[in-house]
Scaffold this motif. Structure first.
Motif, short mmCIF file in Angstrom:
data_model
loop_
_atom_site.label_atom_id
_atom_site.label_comp_id
_atom_site.label_asym_id
_atom_site.label_seq_id
_atom_site.Cartn_x
_atom_site.Cartn_y
_atom_site.Cartn_z
N THR A 13 -12.59 5.08 14.90
CA THR A 13 -11.58 4.65 15.87
C THR A 13 -10.33 4.09 15.19
N CYS A 14 -10.44 3.76 13.92
CA CYS A 14 -9.27 3.31 13.16
C CYS A 14 -9.53 3.55 11.67
N SER A 15 -8.43 3.58 10.91
CA SER A 15 -8.55 3.81 9.48
C SER A 15 -7.35 3.21 8.78
N ALA A 16 -7.44 3.12 7.47
CA ALA A 16 -6.32 2.64 6.67
C ALA A 16 -6.46 3.19 5.26
N GLN A 17 -5.31 3.39 4.64
CA GLN A 17 -5.28 3.86 3.26
C GLN A 17 -4.82 2.73 2.35
N GLY A 18 -5.32 2.76 1.12
CA GLY A 18 -4.91 1.78 0.12
C GLY A 18 -4.62 2.45 -1.20
N HIS A 19 -3.68 1.86 -1.94
CA HIS A 19 -3.28 2.42 -3.23
C HIS A 19 -2.96 1.29 -4.20
N ASN A 20 -3.52 1.38 -5.39
CA ASN A 20 -3.24 0.44 -6.47
C ASN A 20 -2.58 1.24 -7.59
N PRO A 21 -1.25 1.28 -7.64
CA PRO A 21 -0.55 2.10 -8.63
C PRO A 21 -0.85 1.71 -10.07
N LEU A 22 -1.13 0.44 -10.31
CA LEU A 22 -1.38 -0.05 -11.66
C LEU A 22 -2.61 0.63 -12.27
N CYS A 23 -3.66 0.79 -11.47
CA CYS A 23 -4.91 1.35 -11.99
C CYS A 23 -5.15 2.78 -11.50
N GLY A 24 -4.42 3.19 -10.47
CA GLY A 24 -4.61 4.53 -9.92
C GLY A 24 -5.65 4.60 -8.82
N ASP A 25 -6.12 3.46 -8.35
CA ASP A 25 -7.12 3.44 -7.26
C ASP A 25 -6.49 3.92 -5.97
N GLN A 26 -7.20 4.80 -5.28
CA GLN A 26 -6.78 5.27 -3.96
C GLN A 26 -8.01 5.36 -3.08
N LEU A 27 -7.88 4.87 -1.84
CA LEU A 27 -9.02 4.96 -0.93
C LEU A 27 -8.54 5.07 0.50
N LYS A 28 -9.44 5.53 1.33
CA LYS A 28 -9.21 5.53 2.77
C LYS A 28 -10.48 5.01 3.42
N LEU A 29 -10.31 4.01 4.25
CA LEU A 29 -11.43 3.43 5.00
C LEU A 29 -11.43 3.98 6.41
N PHE A 30 -12.60 4.19 6.96
CA PHE A 30 -12.79 4.65 8.33
C PHE A 30 -13.68 3.64 9.04
N LEU A 31 -13.26 3.19 10.21
CA LEU A 31 -14.04 2.23 10.98
C LEU A 31 -14.32 2.78 12.36
N ALA A 32 -15.52 2.56 12.85
CA ALA A 32 -15.88 2.85 14.23
C ALA A 32 -16.12 1.49 14.88
N MET A 33 -15.22 1.13 15.79
CA MET A 33 -15.30 -0.17 16.43
C MET A 33 -16.02 -0.07 17.77
N ASP A 34 -16.73 -1.13 18.08
CA ASP A 34 -17.37 -1.29 19.39
C ASP A 34 -16.80 -2.59 19.94
N GLY A 35 -15.68 -2.48 20.64
CA GLY A 35 -14.96 -3.69 21.07
C GLY A 35 -14.38 -4.39 19.86
N GLU A 36 -14.80 -5.62 19.64
CA GLU A 36 -14.33 -6.42 18.50
C GLU A 36 -15.24 -6.29 17.27
N MET A 37 -16.33 -5.52 17.39
CA MET A 37 -17.32 -5.43 16.31
C MET A 37 -17.20 -4.12 15.53
N VAL A 38 -17.37 -4.22 14.22
CA VAL A 38 -17.40 -3.04 13.36
C VAL A 38 -18.80 -2.41 13.50
N ARG A 39 -18.86 -1.31 14.25
CA ARG A 39 -20.15 -0.63 14.46
C ARG A 39 -20.55 0.16 13.22
N ASP A 40 -19.54 0.81 12.58
CA ASP A 40 -19.82 1.60 11.39
C ASP A 40 -18.55 1.64 10.54
N ILE A 41 -18.72 1.88 9.25
CA ILE A 41 -17.58 1.92 8.32
C ILE A 41 -17.94 2.78 7.13
#
Length: 151
Positions: A30-58
């Motif tokens: 239901t929502c996601s975000a990307q992150g990048h650390n240029p210094l080290c080259g880290d890149q990720l994308k998180l995916f969350l499935a929300m159930d109201g205010e609760m993180v049902r899955d990630i």
């Protein structure tokens, strides 16, 4: 005893790096975000499935150093089933821990990152996924970057 503790911490980090948990795209997120650390080259994308205010899955996908990958893996295990408020509180504890080495509150296995504060370049690796999860919960569409992280 200190060497045993360091060995245990290294073992946990290496295990999560080599065998990251929840490492896949999450269908029905239901929502996601990307992150990048240029210094080290880290890149990720998180995916969350929300159930109201609760993180049902990630889950997450991406590439980067061992600290970054292990942090994202442990994050997914730690926030599943928590409310947005609980995730924010955990973020605050983890951020303080990786920048000062002080463990406050019940952070569970995340305590393995307490020693990261001794390596300033690695602090950004350890906190990247945490900034991304907060961005996802807030609905921020811009990718997060560690270049704006105040240490």
């Amino acid at each position: 005893m200190f060497d045993d503790l360091n060995d245990l911490y290294q073992e946990v980090i290496l295990d999560h790096c080599k065998h990251p948990r929840n490492f896949h795209e999450l269908p029905g997120s239901t929502c996601s975000a990307q992150g990048h650390n240029p210094l080290c080259g880290d890149q990720l994308k998180l995916f969350l499935a929300m159930d109201g205010e609760m993180v049902r899955d990630i889950s997450f996908v991406g590439s980067g150093c061992c600290i970054s990958k292990a942090s994202a893996s442990l994050l997914t295990e730690s926030v599943k089933g928590k409310t947005k408020t609980e995730v924010q509180k955990l973020f605050d504890h983890v951020h303080d821990m990786v920048t000062t080495g002080s463990v406050k509150g019940d952070v569970g296995k995340l305590a393995v990152f307490a020693g990261v504060h001794k390596f300033p370049a690695r602090v950004k690796c350890a906190i990247l996924a945490w900034h991304a999860v907060i961005a996802a919960l807030k609905g921020d569409q811009q990718p997060v970057t560690t270049e704006t992280e105040q240490l």
